[in-house]
Design a protein around this motif. Sequence first.
Motif, PDB file in Angstrom:
ATOM      1  N   ASN A 496       0.827  -1.209   0.000  1.00 23.00           N
ATOM      2  CA  ASN A 496       0.000   0.000   0.000  1.00 23.00           C
ATOM      3  C   ASN A 496       0.865   1.264   0.000  1.00 23.00           C
ATOM      4  OD1 ASN A 496      -2.561   1.433   0.260  1.00 23.00           O
ATOM      5  ND2 ASN A 496      -1.908   1.875   2.340  1.00 23.00           N
ATOM      6  N   ILE A 497       1.969   1.233   0.757  1.00 22.07           N
ATOM      7  CA  ILE A 497       2.886   2.377   0.779  1.00 22.07           C
ATOM      8  C   ILE A 497       3.619   2.499  -0.546  1.00 22.07           C
ATOM      9  CG2 ILE A 497       5.031   3.221   1.839  1.00 22.07           C
ATOM     10  CD1 ILE A 497       2.635   3.806   3.507  1.00 22.07           C
ATOM     11  N   VAL A 521      10.020  -5.391  13.740  1.00 22.27           N
ATOM     12  CA  VAL A 521      10.031  -4.033  14.294  1.00 22.27           C
ATOM     13  C   VAL A 521       8.602  -3.545  14.517  1.00 22.27           C
ATOM     14  CG1 VAL A 521      10.687  -1.639  13.852  1.00 22.27           C
ATOM     15  CG2 VAL A 521      12.266  -3.490  13.276  1.00 22.27           C
ATOM     16  N   LEU A 522       7.732  -3.754  13.517  1.00 19.68           N
ATOM     17  CA  LEU A 522       6.337  -3.305  13.653  1.00 19.68           C
ATOM     18  C   LEU A 522       5.644  -4.034  14.798  1.00 19.68           C
ATOM     19  CD1 LEU A 522       5.235  -3.095   9.895  1.00 19.68           C
ATOM     20  CD2 LEU A 522       6.097  -1.267  11.362  1.00 19.68           C
ATOM     21  N   ALA A 523       5.912  -5.331  14.949  1.00 16.82           N
ATOM     22  CA  ALA A 523       5.286  -6.091  16.036  1.00 16.82           C
ATOM     23  C   ALA A 523       5.734  -5.574  17.397  1.00 16.82           C
ATOM     24  CB  ALA A 523       5.617  -7.574  15.882  1.00 16.82           C
ATOM     25  N   LYS A 524       7.012  -5.207  17.538  1.00 17.22           N
ATOM     26  CA  LYS A 524       7.501  -4.666  18.809  1.00 17.22           C
ATOM     27  C   LYS A 524       6.837  -3.327  19.125  1.00 17.22           C
ATOM     28  CE  LYS A 524      11.956  -7.029  18.935  1.00 17.22           C
ATOM     29  NZ  LYS A 524      11.668  -7.710  20.223  1.00 17.22           N
ATOM     30  N   LEU A 525       6.603  -2.519  18.104  1.00 12.25           N
ATOM     31  CA  LEU A 525       5.911  -1.249  18.335  1.00 12.25           C
ATOM     32  C   LEU A 525       4.480  -1.491  18.783  1.00 12.25           C
ATOM     33  CD1 LEU A 525       7.197   0.779  15.243  1.00 12.25           C
ATOM     34  CD2 LEU A 525       7.868   1.110  17.632  1.00 12.25           C
ATOM     35  N   LEU A 526       3.789  -2.400  18.108  1.00 11.78           N
ATOM     36  CA  LEU A 526       2.402  -2.691  18.461  1.00 11.78           C
ATOM     37  C   LEU A 526       2.302  -3.324  19.845  1.00 11.78           C
ATOM     38  CD1 LEU A 526       1.039  -4.085  15.076  1.00 11.78           C
ATOM     39  CD2 LEU A 526       0.450  -1.912  16.137  1.00 11.78           C
ATOM     40  N   LYS A 527       3.292  -4.100  20.227  1.00  9.26           N
ATOM     41  CA  LYS A 527       3.262  -4.738  21.541  1.00  9.26           C
ATOM     42  C   LYS A 527       3.257  -3.698  22.652  1.00  9.26           C
ATOM     43  CE  LYS A 527       5.423  -8.465  24.153  1.00  9.26           C
ATOM     44  NZ  LYS A 527       6.510  -9.474  24.193  1.00  9.26           N
ATOM     45  N   GLU A 528       3.893  -2.548  22.408  1.00  5.19           N
ATOM     46  CA  GLU A 528       3.896  -1.455  23.396  1.00  5.19           C
ATOM     47  C   GLU A 528       2.844  -0.407  23.055  1.00  5.19           C
ATOM     48  OE1 GLU A 528       7.686  -0.080  24.931  1.00  5.19           O
ATOM     49  OE2 GLU A 528       8.707  -1.557  23.683  1.00  5.19           O
ATOM     50  N   LYS A 529       1.882  -0.796  22.188  1.00  2.20           N
ATOM     51  CA  LYS A 529       0.730   0.051  21.838  1.00  2.20           C
ATOM     52  C   LYS A 529       1.156   1.361  21.172  1.00  2.20           C
ATOM     53  CE  LYS A 529      -2.194  -1.910  25.452  1.00  2.20           C
ATOM     54  NZ  LYS A 529      -3.067  -1.648  26.611  1.00  2.20           N
ATOM     55  N   ILE A 530       2.200   1.279  20.345  1.00  2.00           N
ATOM     56  CA  ILE A 530       2.628   2.417  19.531  1.00  2.00           C
ATOM     57  C   ILE A 530       2.063   2.230  18.134  1.00  2.00           C
ATOM     58  CG2 ILE A 530       4.585   3.707  18.624  1.00  2.00           C
ATOM     59  CD1 ILE A 530       4.279   3.851  21.655  1.00  2.00           C
ATOM     60  N   SER A 531       1.325   3.213  17.659  1.00  2.00           N
ATOM     61  CA  SER A 531       0.689   3.110  16.356  1.00  2.00           C
ATOM     62  C   SER A 531       1.733   3.058  15.243  1.00  2.00           C
ATOM     63  CB  SER A 531      -0.245   4.301  16.134  1.00  2.00           C
ATOM     64  OG  SER A 531      -0.751   4.288  14.812  1.00  2.00           O
ATOM     65  N   ILE A 532       1.467   2.205  14.232  1.00  2.00           N
ATOM     66  CA  ILE A 532       2.346   2.108  13.060  1.00  2.00           C
ATOM     67  C   ILE A 532       1.688   2.755  11.838  1.00  2.00           C
ATOM     68  CG2 ILE A 532       3.472   0.017  13.909  1.00  2.00           C
ATOM     69  CD1 ILE A 532       1.681  -1.567  11.964  1.00  2.00           C
ATOM     70  N   ARG A 533       0.734   3.649  12.094  1.00  3.16           N
ATOM     71  CA  ARG A 533       0.037   4.282  10.979  1.00  3.16           C
ATOM     72  C   ARG A 533       0.983   5.158  10.154  1.00  3.16           C
ATOM     73  NH1 ARG A 533      -5.308   8.204  11.441  1.00  3.16           N
ATOM     74  NH2 ARG A 533      -5.772   8.259   9.200  1.00  3.16           N
ATOM     75  N   ASP A 534       1.959   5.801  10.837  1.00  2.37           N
ATOM     76  CA  ASP A 534       2.947   6.610  10.109  1.00  2.37           C
ATOM     77  C   ASP A 534       4.025   5.675   9.571  1.00  2.37           C
ATOM     78  OD1 ASP A 534       4.450   8.595   9.038  1.00  2.37           O
ATOM     79  OD2 ASP A 534       5.055   9.501  10.941  1.00  2.37           O
ATOM     80  N   LEU A 535       3.621   4.785   8.674  1.00  2.00           N
ATOM     81  CA  LEU A 535       4.536   3.768   8.169  1.00  2.00           C
ATOM     82  C   LEU A 535       5.642   4.372   7.313  1.00  2.00           C
ATOM     83  CD1 LEU A 535       5.007   0.732   8.223  1.00  2.00           C
ATOM     84  CD2 LEU A 535       3.550   0.504   6.210  1.00  2.00           C
ATOM     85  N   THR A 536       5.388   5.509   6.722  1.00  2.00           N
ATOM     86  CA  THR A 536       6.417   6.158   5.898  1.00  2.00           C
ATOM     87  C   THR A 536       7.623   6.543   6.755  1.00  2.00           C
ATOM     88  OG1 THR A 536       4.653   7.042   4.504  1.00  2.00           O
ATOM     89  CG2 THR A 536       6.840   8.006   4.261  1.00  2.00           C
ATOM     90  N   THR A 537       7.376   7.168   7.902  1.00  2.00           N
ATOM     91  CA  THR A 537       8.478   7.539   8.798  1.00  2.00           C
ATOM     92  C   THR A 537       9.207   6.306   9.305  1.00  2.00           C
ATOM     93  OG1 THR A 537       7.291   9.538   9.466  1.00  2.00           O
ATOM     94  CG2 THR A 537       9.050   8.769  10.912  1.00  2.00           C
ATOM     95  N   LEU A 539       9.547   3.364   7.816  1.00  3.52           N
ATOM     96  CA  LEU A 539      10.380   2.788   6.748  1.00  3.52           C
ATOM     97  C   LEU A 539      11.571   3.685   6.435  1.00  3.52           C
ATOM     98  CD1 LEU A 539       7.659   1.365   4.310  1.00  3.52           C
ATOM     99  CD2 LEU A 539       8.870   0.211   6.160  1.00  3.52           C
ATOM    100  N   GLU A 540      11.362   5.002   6.508  1.00  4.64           N
ATOM    101  CA  GLU A 540      12.488   5.921   6.286  1.00  4.64           C
ATOM    102  C   GLU A 540      13.576   5.681   7.334  1.00  4.64           C
ATOM    103  OE1 GLU A 540      13.128   8.118   4.008  1.00  4.64           O
ATOM    104  OE2 GLU A 540      11.267   8.724   3.036  1.00  4.64           O
ATOM    105  N   THR A 541      13.177   5.530   8.586  1.00  6.52           N
ATOM    106  CA  THR A 541      14.146   5.289   9.659  1.00  6.52           C
ATOM    107  C   THR A 541      14.851   3.951   9.472  1.00  6.52           C
ATOM    108  OG1 THR A 541      12.710   6.556  11.141  1.00  6.52           O
ATOM    109  CG2 THR A 541      14.438   5.238  12.149  1.00  6.52           C
ATOM    110  N   LEU A 542      14.095   2.919   9.113  1.00  5.99           N
ATOM    111  CA  LEU A 542      14.717   1.614   8.895  1.00  5.99           C
ATOM    112  C   LEU A 542      15.689   1.650   7.720  1.00  5.99           C
ATOM    113  CD1 LEU A 542      11.657  -0.781   9.438  1.00  5.99           C
ATOM    114  CD2 LEU A 542      13.523  -0.280  11.016  1.00  5.99           C
TER     115      LEU A 542
END
Length: 677
Positions: A496-497, A521-537, A539-542
């Motif tokens: 989608n991105i 990485v996305l799963a670790k963010l979600l585990k701590e309830k951090i939204s991954i909606r800003d997927l562009t940022t 992926l840029e960081t990764l």
Amino acid sequence: MKARDLYVLVGVIGIVLMMILPLPTWLLDLLLIVNISAALMIILIAMNTQDALDFSIFPTLLLITTLFRLALNISTTRLILTEAHAGQVVQTFGSFVAGGNLVVGFVVFLILIIVQFLVITKGSERVAEVGARFTLDAMPGKQMSIDADLNSGLINEAEAKERRLKIQREADFYGAMDGASKFVKGDAIAGVIIVIINIIGGIILGMTYHNMSPTESLQKFTILTMGDGLVSQIPALLISTASGIIVTRAASEGNLAHDLSGQVLRYPKLLYIVAGTLAALGLFTPIGIWITLPMALVLVFASRRIQQSMSRREAEASVQEEEQQIEEVRSPESVMGLLTIDPIEFEFGYGLIPLADAQQGGDLLDRIIMIRRQCALELGMVVPVIRIRDNIQLKPNEYIIKIKGNIVARGELLLHHYLAMTPGYEDASVTGIPTTEPAFGLPALWVDEMMKERAELAGYTVVDPPSVVATHLTEVIKRHAHELLGRQETKALIDNIRESYPALVDELIPSVLSIGDVQKVLAKLLKEKISIRDLTTILETLADYGTYSKDPDVLTEYVRQALSRQITQQFLGTEQGLKVITVAPTVERRITESVQQSDHGTYLALDPVTSQTLLQKVTEQAGKLAQMGRQPILLVSPTIRMYLRQLLDRSMADIPVLSYSELEPSVEVQSVGVVNL
């Protein structure tokens, strides 16, 4: 050259010779019968054709039959004018239609000409023209659809080639029909002109060449002209009708008889209304009951038979479906379906069926749709389809929530009651059935309709059973979101991105990181309830740090720092400042010194006594902050954040652990407690 090819060539040459050479009357009679037979054959084929392309030769056949009919007109005209006789077929048609009255015969013949020219021919021409236009306009869209199916793997190259060829043939067919219909229109005009020539020329030749009186000449040549016109216009009418049938069968799935029986007679009860109308016409009008009653009885009988036939077909279809299901169960392949596990399941006892039954006012399905939308906005992930089913093994009012086949939550509901959650103090005037709110574990009461208003006035939070389920299901999804995000779901998010940021995705995957690395990485963010909606940022960081480290824990820390504005806003909310618990420098130093390196990455190696003491101190400070009505937040240095998070995961997973680098510099931070050993 094959024999059949030679026959066609000889036939076309023979048609041309008919226009030049005079034919004997017996041969002309035979050819006229052949013309009528061919017209009947063509219209029957058109009625039984399921697809227009199944009769793709029709435009060419239309031209040949038109040429053949014009050649017969020329031959009959020659015989009528020269011999005042054109064979037995023409004479029979003229005498039979006239019925001894030239005026009646001429009027019937004129009506036939008008129907042929103004109704059938003109209508077929218009339908063919519109069909050709829309078919050509739709070709680019159909070609793009084929290319899309081919690229997505739904069809292979051979199937795509076959579908493209079919589209091309359809365009050619309707274009040819558009042109051929012009010939049919010209043939109708020529037939009218030939009739006028035969009558006027025949009367003149009858008086001058055949020595007939005016009356005898008028009667003779009028009958012959009508016979000639009928014998040519009736086949023309049949072929024009066949042309209209062919070009109007775009949306058909069977032949004409199948469509008539399947669509026109689909509603047999309407025949009762028609029968009643006919009976009323016979009773209350001068038409008479003896004419309308038999027809009404026929319609009633037909409707009854059709209903019985439909019931029989439905029963046979039901039996066939059951047999097919039994065969599928017996087949070895049927076991494979049992291996599939739904990502999320919601099962409930039979007493809660009204919640999911829309006919009983249940709106659970609509609420689940809203839950998926809410999770997409808050978490940035697409929640899989939630499977809903009843389970007779559960208690009537019990429900369970499963993640990948395992029960992760359960609860009980009382329909026709409301869940009243205490505001922090008990009100003796509010009575009900004690329970625990399933989503957050708060003490609550089930109250009835009469007690609901009193509970609201007392400050209780009162919600209905569907809202309880929706809240519980939402919290379970948020808590287990990292388990629901697999590699396939991650690929869908990345695809989608890719539509908006193709350069970013192409640079990151697969040259820097794989889809599995991004998923971790996305799963670790979600585990701590951090939204991954800003997927562009993310992926840029990764893409920036993926070349230096492949450790998911380290990459997650870099991503969290890049999402500092989002994290700050998430935990700050509407407050002006952030009240947190900090860790003493000595404790941070001790944690840093306890970090060990292994082949699989780094980990915290504190001794059990120190770990237990640290957890106890964090619990004490978190309890103090909770008593103040604040969410406990642990704020530490970036170097130990992930290790402290790992330590707290098992016993205090709900306490957020933030680092100083994840907060905006403008945020006012107030420490209300310090963790010290």
